[in-house]
Design a protein around this motif. Structure first.
Motif, short mmCIF file in Angstrom:
data_model
loop_
_atom_site.label_atom_id
_atom_site.label_comp_id
_atom_site.label_asym_id
_atom_site.label_seq_id
_atom_site.Cartn_x
_atom_site.Cartn_y
_atom_site.Cartn_z
N PHE A 40 38.66 26.81 0.47
CA PHE A 40 40.00 26.53 0.98
C PHE A 40 40.56 25.23 0.40
CE2 PHE A 40 38.85 29.69 4.17
CZ PHE A 40 40.04 30.38 4.29
N LEU A 41 39.74 24.22 0.24
CA LEU A 41 40.20 22.97 -0.39
C LEU A 41 40.65 23.23 -1.82
CD1 LEU A 41 37.45 20.46 0.84
CD2 LEU A 41 39.82 20.62 1.66
N ASP A 42 39.92 24.10 -2.52
CA ASP A 42 40.25 24.40 -3.92
C ASP A 42 41.51 25.25 -4.06
OD1 ASP A 42 38.04 23.00 -4.77
OD2 ASP A 42 36.82 24.78 -5.20
N ALA A 43 41.81 26.07 -3.06
CA ALA A 43 42.91 27.04 -3.18
C ALA A 43 44.26 26.36 -3.29
CB ALA A 43 42.88 28.01 -2.00
N PHE A 44 44.49 25.35 -2.46
CA PHE A 44 45.77 24.63 -2.45
C PHE A 44 45.50 23.15 -2.17
CE2 PHE A 44 47.02 28.95 -1.10
CZ PHE A 44 48.08 29.20 -1.98
N SER A 45 46.17 22.30 -2.90
CA SER A 45 45.96 20.86 -2.72
C SER A 45 46.52 20.35 -1.40
CB SER A 45 46.60 20.08 -3.88
OG SER A 45 48.00 20.30 -3.92
N ASP A 46 47.40 21.13 -0.77
CA ASP A 46 47.98 20.71 0.52
C ASP A 46 47.40 21.50 1.70
OD1 ASP A 46 49.18 23.09 -0.23
OD2 ASP A 46 51.17 22.54 0.51
N MET A 47 46.32 22.24 1.47
CA MET A 47 45.69 23.00 2.55
C MET A 47 45.07 22.05 3.57
SD MET A 47 44.79 26.11 3.68
CE MET A 47 44.64 27.25 2.30
N GLN A 48 45.34 22.30 4.85
CA GLN A 48 44.70 21.58 5.94
C GLN A 48 43.75 22.54 6.65
OE1 GLN A 48 45.35 18.20 6.65
NE2 GLN A 48 46.46 18.30 4.71
N ILE A 49 42.56 22.07 7.00
CA ILE A 49 41.55 22.94 7.60
C ILE A 49 41.21 22.48 9.00
CG2 ILE A 49 39.20 23.85 7.38
CD1 ILE A 49 39.40 23.31 4.36
N ILE A 50 41.21 23.43 9.93
CA ILE A 50 40.78 23.17 11.30
C ILE A 50 39.46 23.91 11.48
CG2 ILE A 50 41.34 23.39 13.75
CD1 ILE A 50 44.34 23.66 12.78
N LEU A 51 38.39 23.17 11.59
CA LEU A 51 37.06 23.75 11.72
C LEU A 51 36.70 23.86 13.21
CD1 LEU A 51 34.35 24.68 10.56
CD2 LEU A 51 33.73 22.26 10.30
N VAL A 52 36.45 25.09 13.66
CA VAL A 52 36.15 25.34 15.07
C VAL A 52 34.65 25.57 15.22
CG1 VAL A 52 36.73 26.70 17.10
CG2 VAL A 52 38.43 26.42 15.28
N LEU A 53 34.00 24.69 15.97
CA LEU A 53 32.55 24.73 16.13
C LEU A 53 32.16 24.67 17.61
CD1 LEU A 53 31.37 22.19 13.40
CD2 LEU A 53 31.02 24.66 13.35
N PRO A 54 30.96 25.15 17.93
CA PRO A 54 30.46 24.95 19.30
C PRO A 54 30.32 23.45 19.57
CG PRO A 54 29.14 26.59 18.15
CD PRO A 54 30.04 25.96 17.12
N GLU A 55 30.57 23.06 20.79
CA GLU A 55 30.56 21.64 21.16
C GLU A 55 29.25 20.96 20.76
OE1 GLU A 55 32.17 18.26 22.25
OE2 GLU A 55 33.28 20.10 22.70
N HIS A 56 28.11 21.64 20.94
CA HIS A 56 26.83 21.02 20.67
C HIS A 56 26.45 20.98 19.19
CE1 HIS A 56 26.24 25.32 21.39
NE2 HIS A 56 25.16 25.26 20.66
N HIS A 57 27.34 21.46 18.32
CA HIS A 57 27.08 21.39 16.88
C HIS A 57 28.09 20.50 16.15
CE1 HIS A 57 23.72 24.09 16.72
NE2 HIS A 57 24.40 25.10 17.26
#
Length: 226
Positions: A40-57
């Protein structure tokens, strides 16, 4: 147009048979999730990523985030009880009109090209859902026995499922229903027509040990330019 990727990585290692969740398993010396974020970082220089993880990780997620070449474009939030609720949590961080990609964190072999094609399809038609054609014979079980289905009409759905932000955010204001198996099914519930685009046969979901071996081979061939 602004671009946000909601990367959902809340899976466990149950089917993989490991104590480590699938998204954190090592693949050619890097975590599975690292490859997903990098695409996703490589696809577009203005891409913003929201990473959704379990709280304990969260701490593990922070370590992976910092190992990417542009961690300032990634932030994290905690997941929910189901995938639906995890995606909803991620969408709450998107406040501006944009294109939104929702992707399985363990589909680590997607390419920047697929991401760009999803973007173009969503801009053109409001949504773009990558899919591949079924190659096996398909049968459906009924009360009268298993019946054959025309496989030429069957599509195997992938991610990133991509939408205008106002469409997907409105869809996720609905109450959860067990029929919501992916983001397209949530949006479809509003009466929105779903548009398929051609996916990638290598865009597999890391679920079992064999998938890791396949992923290693795919990455090896890409490195060799094959």
């Amino acid at each position: 147009m602004e671009k946000y990727a909601v990367v959902v990585a809340g899976g466990s290692g149950l089917r993989m048979g490991t104590a480590v969740p699938k998204q954190f398993l090592m693949l050619r010396d890097k975590p599975v999730l690292w490859y997903t974020l990098t695409a996703f970082l490589d696809a577009f220089s203005d891409m913003q990523i929201i990473l959704v993880l379990p709280e304990h990780h969260m701490e593990t997620g922070k370590t992976i985030l910092r190992s990417t070449y542009d961690p300032n474009r990634i932030w994290m939030t905690s997941g929910g009880e189901t995938r639906f609720h995890s995606v909803r949590n991620g969408l709450q961080h998107i406040q501006r009109h944009s294109i939104v990609f929702v992707h399985d964190g363990v589909r680590c072999l997607l390419t920047p090209d697929l991401i760009r094609r999803c973007y173009s399809g969503a801009v053109d038609k409001g949504n773009a859902i990558p899919a591949t054609r079924a190659v096996d014979s398909i049968r459906m079980e009924t009360v009268n026995g298993a019946v054959s289905i025309d496989r030429d009409r069957i599509r195997v759905i992938q991610t990133p499922q991509t939408f205008y932000s106002d469409i997907i955010k409105s869809a996720f204001e609905q109450d959860f229903h067990e029929s919501f198996t992916d983001e397209a099914s949530v949006v479809e519930k509003l009466g929105v027509k779903i548009n398929l685009i051609e996916g990638e046969i290598t865009n597999i979901k890391i679920t079992r040990p064999l998938d890791l071996l396949i992923a290693e081979k795919v990455l090896e061939e890409r490195e060799m330019g094959l």
